[in-house]
Design a protein around this motif. Structure first.
Motif, PDB file in Angstrom:
ATOM      1  N   ALA A  19       0.785  -1.211   0.044  1.00 38.20           N
ATOM      2  CA  ALA A  19      -0.044  -0.091  -0.004  1.00 38.20           C
ATOM      3  C   ALA A  19       0.768   1.181   0.072  1.00 38.20           C
ATOM      4  O   ALA A  19       0.297   2.403  -0.343  1.00 38.20           O
ATOM      5  CB  ALA A  19      -0.893   0.055   1.195  1.00 38.20           C
ATOM      6  N   SER A  20       2.217   1.249   0.209  1.00 36.62           N
ATOM      7  CA  SER A  20       2.997   2.332   0.115  1.00 36.62           C
ATOM      8  C   SER A  20       3.000   3.015  -1.060  1.00 36.62           C
ATOM      9  O   SER A  20       3.463   4.186  -1.114  1.00 36.62           O
ATOM     10  CB  SER A  20       4.565   1.868   0.785  1.00 36.62           C
ATOM     11  N   ALA A  21       2.709   2.350  -2.338  1.00 35.02           N
ATOM     12  CA  ALA A  21       2.663   2.864  -3.436  1.00 35.02           C
ATOM     13  C   ALA A  21       1.480   3.770  -3.671  1.00 35.02           C
ATOM     14  O   ALA A  21       1.446   4.566  -4.588  1.00 35.02           O
ATOM     15  CB  ALA A  21       2.512   1.721  -4.542  1.00 35.02           C
ATOM     16  N   LEU A  22       0.376   3.783  -2.971  1.00 31.64           N
ATOM     17  CA  LEU A  22      -0.794   4.446  -3.027  1.00 31.64           C
ATOM     18  C   LEU A  22      -0.589   6.166  -2.779  1.00 31.64           C
ATOM     19  O   LEU A  22      -0.083   6.402  -1.809  1.00 31.64           O
ATOM     20  CB  LEU A  22      -1.708   4.088  -2.150  1.00 31.64           C
ATOM     21  N   LEU A  54     -11.119   3.839  -4.988  1.00 26.60           N
ATOM     22  CA  LEU A  54     -10.090   4.457  -6.119  1.00 26.60           C
ATOM     23  C   LEU A  54      -9.812   3.307  -6.975  1.00 26.60           C
ATOM     24  O   LEU A  54      -9.711   2.195  -6.801  1.00 26.60           O
ATOM     25  CB  LEU A  54      -9.003   4.886  -5.448  1.00 26.60           C
ATOM     26  N   TYR A  55      -9.806   3.388  -8.485  1.00 25.91           N
ATOM     27  CA  TYR A  55      -9.228   2.594  -9.410  1.00 25.91           C
ATOM     28  C   TYR A  55      -7.900   3.143  -9.887  1.00 25.91           C
ATOM     29  O   TYR A  55      -8.188   3.961 -10.762  1.00 25.91           O
ATOM     30  CB  TYR A  55     -10.291   2.225 -10.443  1.00 25.91           C
ATOM     31  N   ARG A  56      -6.805   2.521  -9.534  1.00 27.06           N
ATOM     32  CA  ARG A  56      -5.664   3.293 -10.082  1.00 27.06           C
ATOM     33  C   ARG A  56      -4.582   1.680  -9.840  1.00 27.06           C
ATOM     34  O   ARG A  56      -3.972   1.538  -9.110  1.00 27.06           O
ATOM     35  CB  ARG A  56      -4.896   4.216  -9.292  1.00 27.06           C
ATOM     36  N   PRO A  57      -4.580   1.023 -11.107  1.00 29.51           N
ATOM     37  CA  PRO A  57      -3.891  -0.381 -11.175  1.00 29.51           C
ATOM     38  C   PRO A  57      -2.054  -0.184 -11.005  1.00 29.51           C
ATOM     39  O   PRO A  57      -1.736  -1.026 -10.639  1.00 29.51           O
ATOM     40  CB  PRO A  57      -4.245  -0.745 -12.604  1.00 29.51           C
ATOM     41  N   ASP A  58      -1.898   1.233 -11.329  1.00 27.62           N
ATOM     42  CA  ASP A  58      -0.238   1.383 -11.531  1.00 27.62           C
ATOM     43  C   ASP A  58       0.021   1.694  -9.980  1.00 27.62           C
ATOM     44  O   ASP A  58       1.264   1.293  -9.758  1.00 27.62           O
ATOM     45  CB  ASP A  58       0.017   2.840 -12.233  1.00 27.62           C
ATOM     46  N   GLU A  59      -0.879   1.955  -8.999  1.00 25.21           N
ATOM     47  CA  GLU A  59      -0.549   1.911  -7.505  1.00 25.21           C
ATOM     48  C   GLU A  59      -0.947   0.779  -6.930  1.00 25.21           C
ATOM     49  O   GLU A  59      -0.650   0.525  -5.619  1.00 25.21           O
ATOM     50  CB  GLU A  59      -0.894   3.279  -6.889  1.00 25.21           C
ATOM     51  N   MET A  60      -1.993   0.366  -7.478  1.00 30.68           N
ATOM     52  CA  MET A  60      -2.911  -1.036  -6.567  1.00 30.68           C
ATOM     53  C   MET A  60      -2.822  -1.923  -7.288  1.00 30.68           C
ATOM     54  O   MET A  60      -3.449  -2.268  -8.165  1.00 30.68           O
ATOM     55  CB  MET A  60      -4.379  -0.223  -6.196  1.00 30.68           C
ATOM     56  N   ARG A  61      -1.756  -2.723  -6.993  1.00 28.56           N
ATOM     57  CA  ARG A  61      -1.450  -3.875  -7.753  1.00 28.56           C
ATOM     58  C   ARG A  61      -2.339  -5.106  -7.876  1.00 28.56           C
ATOM     59  O   ARG A  61      -2.582  -5.646  -9.189  1.00 28.56           O
ATOM     60  CB  ARG A  61      -0.194  -4.321  -7.294  1.00 28.56           C
ATOM     61  N   GLY A  62      -3.320  -5.043  -6.889  1.00 28.11           N
ATOM     62  CA  GLY A  62      -4.277  -6.214  -7.116  1.00 28.11           C
ATOM     63  C   GLY A  62      -5.311  -5.862  -8.315  1.00 28.11           C
ATOM     64  O   GLY A  62      -6.025  -6.940  -8.822  1.00 28.11           O
ATOM     65  N   GLN A  63      -5.363  -4.628  -8.669  1.00 28.70           N
ATOM     66  CA  GLN A  63      -6.498  -4.403  -9.384  1.00 28.70           C
ATOM     67  C   GLN A  63      -5.973  -4.624 -11.098  1.00 28.70           C
ATOM     68  O   GLN A  63      -6.755  -4.806 -12.010  1.00 28.70           O
ATOM     69  CB  GLN A  63      -6.818  -2.663  -9.609  1.00 28.70           C
ATOM     70  N   LYS A  64      -4.604  -5.330 -11.243  1.00 31.10           N
ATOM     71  CA  LYS A  64      -4.334  -5.809 -12.435  1.00 31.10           C
ATOM     72  C   LYS A  64      -4.863  -7.272 -12.652  1.00 31.10           C
ATOM     73  O   LYS A  64      -4.675  -7.809 -13.655  1.00 31.10           O
ATOM     74  CB  LYS A  64      -2.634  -5.706 -12.395  1.00 31.10           C
ATOM     75  N   PHE A  65      -5.541  -7.812 -11.653  1.00 31.17           N
ATOM     76  CA  PHE A  65      -5.986  -9.287 -11.690  1.00 31.17           C
ATOM     77  C   PHE A  65      -7.439  -9.101 -11.594  1.00 31.17           C
ATOM     78  O   PHE A  65      -8.105  -8.334 -10.984  1.00 31.17           O
ATOM     79  CB  PHE A  65      -5.414 -10.185 -10.485  1.00 31.17           C
ATOM     80  N   SER A  66      -8.041  -9.991 -12.113  1.00 25.43           N
ATOM     81  CA  SER A  66      -9.711  -9.977 -12.324  1.00 25.43           C
ATOM     82  C   SER A  66     -10.266 -10.625 -11.051  1.00 25.43           C
ATOM     83  O   SER A  66     -11.150 -11.325 -11.027  1.00 25.43           O
ATOM     84  CB  SER A  66     -10.310 -10.432 -13.596  1.00 25.43           C
ATOM     85  N   THR A  67      -9.771 -10.350  -9.704  1.00 26.14           N
ATOM     86  CA  THR A  67     -10.207 -10.958  -8.656  1.00 26.14           C
ATOM     87  C   THR A  67     -11.584 -10.475  -8.378  1.00 26.14           C
ATOM     88  O   THR A  67     -12.528 -11.269  -8.024  1.00 26.14           O
ATOM     89  CB  THR A  67      -9.383 -10.847  -7.337  1.00 26.14           C
ATOM     90  N   LEU A 126      -5.295   7.603   8.913  1.00 23.01           N
ATOM     91  CA  LEU A 126      -5.463   6.357   8.517  1.00 23.01           C
ATOM     92  C   LEU A 126      -4.126   5.596   7.564  1.00 23.01           C
ATOM     93  O   LEU A 126      -3.803   6.457   6.751  1.00 23.01           O
ATOM     94  CB  LEU A 126      -6.680   6.250   7.494  1.00 23.01           C
ATOM     95  N   PRO A 127      -3.924   4.679   8.161  1.00 26.93           N
ATOM     96  CA  PRO A 127      -2.914   4.126   7.404  1.00 26.93           C
ATOM     97  C   PRO A 127      -3.342   3.586   5.960  1.00 26.93           C
ATOM     98  O   PRO A 127      -4.476   3.269   5.537  1.00 26.93           O
ATOM     99  CB  PRO A 127      -2.342   2.817   8.037  1.00 26.93           C
ATOM    100  N   LYS A 128      -2.476   3.599   5.071  1.00 22.31           N
ATOM    101  CA  LYS A 128      -2.747   3.235   3.629  1.00 22.31           C
ATOM    102  C   LYS A 128      -3.528   1.958   3.488  1.00 22.31           C
ATOM    103  O   LYS A 128      -4.596   1.832   2.749  1.00 22.31           O
ATOM    104  CB  LYS A 128      -1.517   3.562   2.730  1.00 22.31           C
ATOM    105  N   GLN A 129      -3.121   1.176   4.033  1.00 23.60           N
ATOM    106  CA  GLN A 129      -3.398  -0.233   4.088  1.00 23.60           C
ATOM    107  C   GLN A 129      -4.894  -0.462   4.760  1.00 23.60           C
ATOM    108  O   GLN A 129      -5.508  -1.393   4.665  1.00 23.60           O
ATOM    109  CB  GLN A 129      -2.601  -1.519   4.732  1.00 23.60           C
TER     110      GLN A 129
END
Length: 300
Positions: free
Chosen positions: A76-79, A154-167, A197-200
């Protein structure tokens, strides 16, 4: 709407911060990792060796960063959380992009000590800092025709890596009836344990609805839409048999894969007993009237 919030919890009820943030280890001990391991966790749960804020490893669900319990803290530090705006649209008089700083300058931020319960049958008491969602809705001017409030993460796959997958069908979405959203217990949280709030955990702003299961309290909110139709919600879309729209804490309605009738308090000690789950997570006197006449087993 008059603020009618009252609190029957005190600071003595709060789950210690280091236990909340280390609940991965605590729950591993409760699950049975061996006597020596459990004893070590019991010692930690007594608060003998609290970890620093920077050292703690979270155990939570934030699939935007991955499906593993440790993934949110790891990635989450990438956010980027500043600047941050919330789009408020739909059936409102003053739609637009609201800067978080402007929102906060107009709100009364207060501490709320709430019970928090996860569907996996464990519970905590958490001190949140935030403001009533109803105040934000008033800022936008809710129209008479509105019946529901929809939320979007938020939808930001470059920062929220889990959004790169269709979970999940991204972005994550949630919803409340308008009367639920306007209830004084429902807040937009901007901090916990007296810190931002922590990012995570959903920085910089998340929903908290304490009489519902934790997944209803959507994180990192960027859009709020007022509508006259019940909005889709992510887990209900994904697994409707297991996750209904309302998702109220109801001990009489089991999850298809486990009982919801009892819970274990995180940090309660090595030999803590399970305790009965309270209807509406203990807020029955405040919120039961919202569901008068409803079949709460059918409308789960």
């Amino acid at each position: 709407m008059a603020h009618r919030w009252t609190n029957d919890l005190s600071r003595a009820d709060i789950t210690p911060e280091h236990i909340y943030m280390n609940r991965r280890q605590i729950m591993a001990g409760l699950a049975g990792v061996g006597l020596a391991g459990i004893a070590g966790q019991a010692q930690a749960s007594q608060g003998l060796t609290p970890n620093s804020w920077d050292d703690i490893t979270n155990y939570n669900n934030f699939y935007e960063f991955g499906t593993g319990k440790e993934d949110p803290a790891r990635y989450a530090s990438a956010l980027t959380t500043s600047p941050w705006t919330i789009k408020i649209d739909g059936m409102v008089d003053r739609p637009g992009e609201y800067a978080l700083g402007d929102i906060l300058s107009k709100m009364t931020i207060e501490e709320r000590i709430y019970r928090f319960r996860c569907v996996e049958a464990w519970s905590m008491v958490i001190p949140w800092n935030g403001f009533e969602l109803s105040d934000l809705l008033d800022m936008a001017g809710v129209q008479d025709s509105a019946k529901y409030v929809a939320f979007e993460t938020l939808y930001r796959p470059d920062e929220m890596r889990g959004q790169k997958f269709s979970t999940i069908d991204w972005p994550y979405v949630e919803g409340l009836r308008l009367d639920e959203a306007r209830h004084p217990l429902t807040i937009m949280a901007t901090g916990l344990y007296g810190k931002d709030l922590p990012k995570q955990n959903g920085a910089p702003i998340r929903l908290v609805v304490p009489w519902k299961y934790g997944f209803k309290s959507i994180k990192s909110v960027v859009r709020i839409t007022l509508t006259d139709r019940r909005p889709p919600t992510s887990w209900n879309k994904l697994i409707p048999r297991e996750y209904g729209f309302y998702s109220n804490v109801n001990p009489k309605v089991d999850h298809p894969r486990w009982s919801q009738a009892s819970e274990r308090v995180v940090g309660g000690g090595l030999f803590s007993r399970r305790q009965d789950t309270l209807m509406f997570n203990g807020y029955e006197s405040q919120v039961a009237s919202l569901y008068k006449g409803m079949d709460l087993a059918k409308n789960f």
